[in-house]
Design a protein around this motif. Structure first.
Motif, PDB file in Angstrom:
ATOM      1  N   THR A  32      -5.682  -4.965  -8.789  1.00 37.27           N
ATOM      2  CA  THR A  32      -7.130  -4.796  -8.661  1.00 37.27           C
ATOM      3  C   THR A  32      -7.666  -4.294  -9.995  1.00 37.27           C
ATOM      4  O   THR A  32      -7.062  -3.411 -10.616  1.00 37.27           O
ATOM      5  CB  THR A  32      -7.471  -3.799  -7.545  1.00 37.27           C
ATOM      6  N   SER A  93      -5.215  -1.266 -10.991  1.00 41.38           N
ATOM      7  CA  SER A  93      -4.230  -0.696 -10.103  1.00 41.38           C
ATOM      8  C   SER A  93      -3.338  -1.805  -9.584  1.00 41.38           C
ATOM      9  O   SER A  93      -3.826  -2.760  -8.998  1.00 41.38           O
ATOM     10  CB  SER A  93      -4.882   0.027  -8.932  1.00 41.38           C
ATOM     11  N   ASP A  95      -1.247  -1.506  -7.225  1.00 40.95           N
ATOM     12  CA  ASP A  95      -0.897  -1.234  -5.836  1.00 40.95           C
ATOM     13  C   ASP A  95      -2.003  -0.400  -5.221  1.00 40.95           C
ATOM     14  O   ASP A  95      -2.623   0.377  -5.915  1.00 40.95           O
ATOM     15  CB  ASP A  95       0.436  -0.454  -5.811  1.00 40.95           C
ATOM     16  N   SER A  96      -2.200  -0.531  -3.916  1.00 39.55           N
ATOM     17  CA  SER A  96      -3.328   0.161  -3.283  1.00 39.55           C
ATOM     18  C   SER A  96      -3.241   1.673  -3.391  1.00 39.55           C
ATOM     19  O   SER A  96      -4.247   2.354  -3.394  1.00 39.55           O
ATOM     20  CB  SER A  96      -3.415  -0.240  -1.805  1.00 39.55           C
ATOM     21  N   ASN A  97      -2.043   2.203  -3.465  1.00 42.22           N
ATOM     22  CA  ASN A  97      -1.924   3.655  -3.524  1.00 42.22           C
ATOM     23  C   ASN A  97      -1.529   4.165  -4.894  1.00 42.22           C
ATOM     24  O   ASN A  97      -1.388   5.357  -5.092  1.00 42.22           O
ATOM     25  CB  ASN A  97      -0.903   4.151  -2.497  1.00 42.22           C
ATOM     26  N   TYR A  98      -1.325   3.249  -5.812  1.00 43.07           N
ATOM     27  CA  TYR A  98      -0.877   3.631  -7.136  1.00 43.07           C
ATOM     28  C   TYR A  98      -2.032   4.249  -7.900  1.00 43.07           C
ATOM     29  O   TYR A  98      -3.168   3.946  -7.680  1.00 43.07           O
ATOM     30  CB  TYR A  98      -0.372   2.386  -7.864  1.00 43.07           C
ATOM     31  N   GLN A  99      -1.707   5.101  -8.826  1.00 44.75           N
ATOM     32  CA  GLN A  99      -2.765   5.682  -9.646  1.00 44.75           C
ATOM     33  C   GLN A  99      -3.407   4.588 -10.485  1.00 44.75           C
ATOM     34  O   GLN A  99      -2.790   3.605 -10.836  1.00 44.75           O
ATOM     35  CB  GLN A  99      -2.191   6.757 -10.557  1.00 44.75           C
TER      36      GLN A  99
ATOM     37  N   GLN B  98      -6.243   5.387  -4.541  1.00 46.39           N
ATOM     38  CA  GLN B  98      -6.971   5.133  -5.773  1.00 46.39           C
ATOM     39  C   GLN B  98      -7.054   3.645  -6.071  1.00 46.39           C
ATOM     40  O   GLN B  98      -8.045   3.174  -6.615  1.00 46.39           O
ATOM     41  CB  GLN B  98      -6.251   5.787  -6.956  1.00 46.39           C
ATOM     42  N   GLY B  99      -6.013   2.919  -5.731  1.00 46.74           N
ATOM     43  CA  GLY B  99      -5.912   1.550  -6.177  1.00 46.74           C
ATOM     44  C   GLY B  99      -6.964   0.604  -5.638  1.00 46.74           C
ATOM     45  O   GLY B  99      -7.404  -0.291  -6.322  1.00 46.74           O
ATOM     46  N   THR B 100      -7.355   0.755  -4.398  1.00 45.28           N
ATOM     47  CA  THR B 100      -8.342  -0.161  -3.846  1.00 45.28           C
ATOM     48  C   THR B 100      -9.653   0.529  -3.526  1.00 45.28           C
ATOM     49  O   THR B 100     -10.666  -0.132  -3.364  1.00 45.28           O
ATOM     50  CB  THR B 100      -7.835  -0.801  -2.535  1.00 45.28           C
TER      51      THR B 100
END
Lengths: 112, 114
Positions: A32, A93, A95-99, B98-100
């Motif tokens: 993203t 990013s 990944d959705s949870n990656y910084q 944070q990523g999305t």
């Protein structure tokens, strides 16, 4: 590792000029991509994001198109105003949870 | 009204002292973060918390300790301050990771260490 490279330093334009701030990324898959803007004395705020190839993000007259082929997400605006003076950050990013991985920021200066 | 409140806005400290930066968010978000901004590193991620649990720590020094007493609070304690710690510290939050998700930032706390 994943990275973001954007136009270094600052860009100085006159009102009504066309703006391009370059952003290239290095990451696998479909990260993203984001553009954030930071006005003086404030924290960064999201301008827009995109998550698929050829997806266009836009807001406040700014736009950028996700281009996986050239790994780019360049910020453009057809006619800048003095109120657009700010620092612009490209980020990604993987990944959705990656910084978020941030570019170095580009300061836009608009000469009245 | 600001949805993320950071206190104090400005602070000056002497080398070797300790300071606590306060952050409260009123957006109902589950995730909170600390970032640092200085001339050397434009925007540097420090910590992320989700439901009051530490998820990621990218700060090499143990002198930086986040503290979450409530779901919408994430304070930052800095001990044994050094001049290199001089920076603006931003608190941020998001509903998703944070990523999305969209990150919302506070106005920052500008720390000067003499």
């Amino acid at each position: 590792g994943d990275s973001v490279t954007q136009t270094e330093g600052q860009v100085a334009l006159s009102e009504e000029d066309f703006l391009t701030i370059h952003c290239n990324y290095s990451a696998s898959g479909y990260p993203t991509l984001f553009w954030y803007v930071q006005y003086p004395g404030e924290g960064p705020q999201l301008l827009f994001r995109a998550s698929r190839d050829k997806e266009k993000g836009s807001s406040r007259g700014f736009e950028a198109t996700y281009d996986k082929g050239t790994t780019s997400f360049h910020l453009r605006k057809a006619s800048v105003q003095e109120s657009d003076s700010a620092v612009y950050y490209c980020a990604l990013s993987p990944d959705s949870n990656y910084q978020l991985i941030w570019g170095s920021g580009t300061k836009l200066i608009i000469k009245p | 009204d600001p949805k993320i409140i950071q206190k104090p806005k400005y602070l000056v400290a002497v080398t070797g002292s300790e300071k606590i930066l306060i952050c409260e968010q009123y957006l109902g978000h589950n995730a909170m973060y600390w970032y640092r901004q200085s001339a050397k590193k434009p925007l540097e991620f420090m910590f992320s918390y989700s439901y009051q649990k530490l998820m990621d720590n990218q700060t090499a020094s143990s002198r930086f300790q986040p503290q979450s007493s409530k779901k919408n609070h994430l304070d930052l304690q800095i001990t044994a301050l050094k001049p290199d710690d001089s920076a603006t510290y931003f608190c941020a939050s998001s509903q998703e990771g944070q990523g999305t998700g969209q990150l919302y930032f506070g106005e920052g706390s500008k720390l000067t260490v003499l």
